[in-house]
Write an enzyme that holds these catalytic residues in place. Structure first.
Site, PDB file in Angstrom:
ATOM      1  CG  HIS A 134      -1.956  -1.043   1.237  1.00 30.56           C
ATOM      2  ND1 HIS A 134      -2.838  -1.238   0.186  1.00 30.56           N
ATOM      3  CD2 HIS A 134      -2.262  -1.981   2.169  1.00 30.56           C
ATOM      4  CE1 HIS A 134      -3.634  -2.261   0.483  1.00 30.56           C
ATOM      5  NE2 HIS A 134      -3.304  -2.738   1.669  1.00 30.56           N
ATOM      6  CG  ASP A 170      -3.158  -8.410   1.031  1.00 29.40           C
ATOM      7  OD1 ASP A 170      -2.207  -8.612   1.798  1.00 29.40           O
ATOM      8  OD2 ASP A 170      -4.181  -7.774   1.376  1.00 29.40           O
ATOM      9  CG  HIS A 172      -6.618  -5.074   2.350  1.00 31.57           C
ATOM     10  ND1 HIS A 172      -6.134  -6.014   3.231  1.00 31.57           N
ATOM     11  CD2 HIS A 172      -7.626  -4.418   2.992  1.00 31.57           C
ATOM     12  CE1 HIS A 172      -6.808  -5.906   4.379  1.00 31.57           C
ATOM     13  NE2 HIS A 172      -7.725  -4.967   4.258  1.00 31.57           N
ATOM     14  CG  ASP A 259      -5.257  -9.816   4.014  1.00 28.25           C
ATOM     15  OD1 ASP A 259      -5.146 -10.390   2.914  1.00 28.25           O
ATOM     16  OD2 ASP A 259      -4.930  -8.622   4.192  1.00 28.25           O
TER      17      ASP A 259
HETATM   18 ZN   LIG Z   1      -4.393  -7.094   3.121  1.00 27.00          ZN
END
Ligand SMILES: [Zn+2]
Ligand SMILES: [Zn+2]
Length: 384
Positions: A134, A170, A172, A259
């Site tokens: 990120h 992931d 995200h 995750d």
């Molecule tokens: Zn994540």
């Protein structure tokens, strides 16, 4: 059979530590390293300690003023006036002592993995501390200070002139990496993630496809909340081989955040340990088919540090080293060492018994929705 894989690892990775209540906790690496060792999958010769990334390397992606501020903040007792404008000192990215040094070590670990693979010392390398996807050019974001994935890919482009396939599974969206190479047709980024409708960072829509000559080279599949193994794997196993074969990369970089597991406290996907066997299996196969084996894996998200991360990344390492694991009780010593420290009961087996997971009532609808999104994602993708 290839045993020429390296794990980039040091207990010093745990110095990337925000505070006791923060969900991002690199102590998960100690549990993971111990589980790999307890299974007999890891010997001392497999481990290479990380080196810190230099400022010059970080600046392949990051703004020099940002790097300077991260360093100064980590040596300051008080919050610097410019810290907030760089996303530092927020709830997600609180400041901590020596934050530059801790973050640069993680990036250096991923660069170490790149060099070992590219100069032929290893076929594959795994830096479980990495995957900080990120972080942006001049901004910390989503628990990430420096973006080791982006720096490693920029380094692969510059030093090794490599064409890079980046696969991010992931939960995200891999936003920082996508934006770093949004206009570059020599870097194909693929991100499978939970839809950004209700989840950080909110991006990763199927319509984000790249720009200029990089148009088509950013591919996003935002999955519906509560997606389970079968639909997740259907999307992944349909999309990734087609794109990889059409793109013909020199090297594959995978971000292996774990995750998307049903236990994860921050996300709403409903997968089990099964996907963490299948995801690296396909990446591994494609690396041998297309890139002479060149595969660099990094970690990423994973906030159930007791029940999910150690098993998921042990499965990755077992795949990378051709030491395939069947479902089995977890080594007893591992459980003994950690069970008193965990607030939740530790898992007893390598895979999840999915029977006790509550059934997802909208399963059919979710599968259909994911198929439609997959079709739209492939529509403008560079398929030769
Ligand atoms: Zn994540
Ligand atoms: Zn291999």
């Amino acid at each position: 059979m290839s045993r020429r894989s390296r794990l980039i690892y040091s207990p010093d990775y745990t110095k990337y530590y925000f505070h006791d209540e923060h969900p991002f906790n690199q102590h998960r690496l100690l549990l993971t390293h111990d589980l790999m060792t307890s299974y007999g999958l890891l010997s001392e010769q497999d481990i290479v300690p990380p080196r810190p990334a230099t400022d010059e390397e970080l600046a392949l992606v990051h703004d020099p003023g940002y790097i300077e501020t991260v360093r100064a903040q980590g040596h300051s007792e008080t919050e610097l006036p410019q810290a907030a404008s760089y996303g530092l000192g927020t709830e997600d990215v609180p400041c901590f002592p020596r934050m530059h040094e801790a973050s640069a070590l993680i990036v250096g670990g991923t660069l170490q993995a790149v060099d070992l693979v590219m100069n032929g010392e290893a076929d594959h390398a795994f830096n479980p501390a990495g995957g900080l996807h990120h972080a942006l050019r001049a901004r910390a974001s989503g628990f990430c200070i420096y973006n080791d994935c982006s720096v490693a890919i920029a380094y692969l482009r510059k030093r090794w002139k490599a064409r890079v396939l980046y696969i991010d599974t992931d939960a995200h969206h891999g936003d920082g990496v996508q934006w770093s190479f949004y206009d570059d047709p020599d870097v194909l980024t693929i991100s499978l993630h939970e839809t950004g409708k209700y989840l950080f960072p909110g991006t990763g829509n199927v319509s984000e496809r790249g720009e200029g000559s990089g148009y088509g080279f950013s591919v996003n599949v935002p999955l519906d909340a509560f997606t389970e193994d079968e639909s997740f794997l259907e999307v992944y196993q349909t999309l990734v081989p087609k794109l990889a074969r059409a793109f013909k990369p020199d090297v594959i970089v995978t971000q292996n955040g774990c995750d998307a597991h049903a236990y994860d406290p921050l996300t709403h996907l409903s997968c089990s340990m099964r996907i963490y066997q299948e995801i690296p299996r396909l990446a591994h196969r494609l690396a041998h088919e297309l890139c002479g084996g060149r595969w660099i894996a990094v970690g990423g998200g994973g906030y159930d540090i007791w029940r999910v991360v150690p098993r998921a990344w042990t499965l990755l390492w077992s795949e990378m080293t051709d030491q395939c694991l069947e479902d089995s009780p977890l080594p007893e010593n591992w459980g003994k060492r950690w069970r008193d420290k965990s607030k939740l009961p530790l898992p007893t087996h390598l895979f999840d018994d999915v029977q006790p997971f509550p059934p997802i009532p909208r399963r059919g609808e979710i599968t259909q929705k994911n198929r439609l999104i997959l079709e739209r994602a492939m529509m403008y993708a560079p398929l030769g």
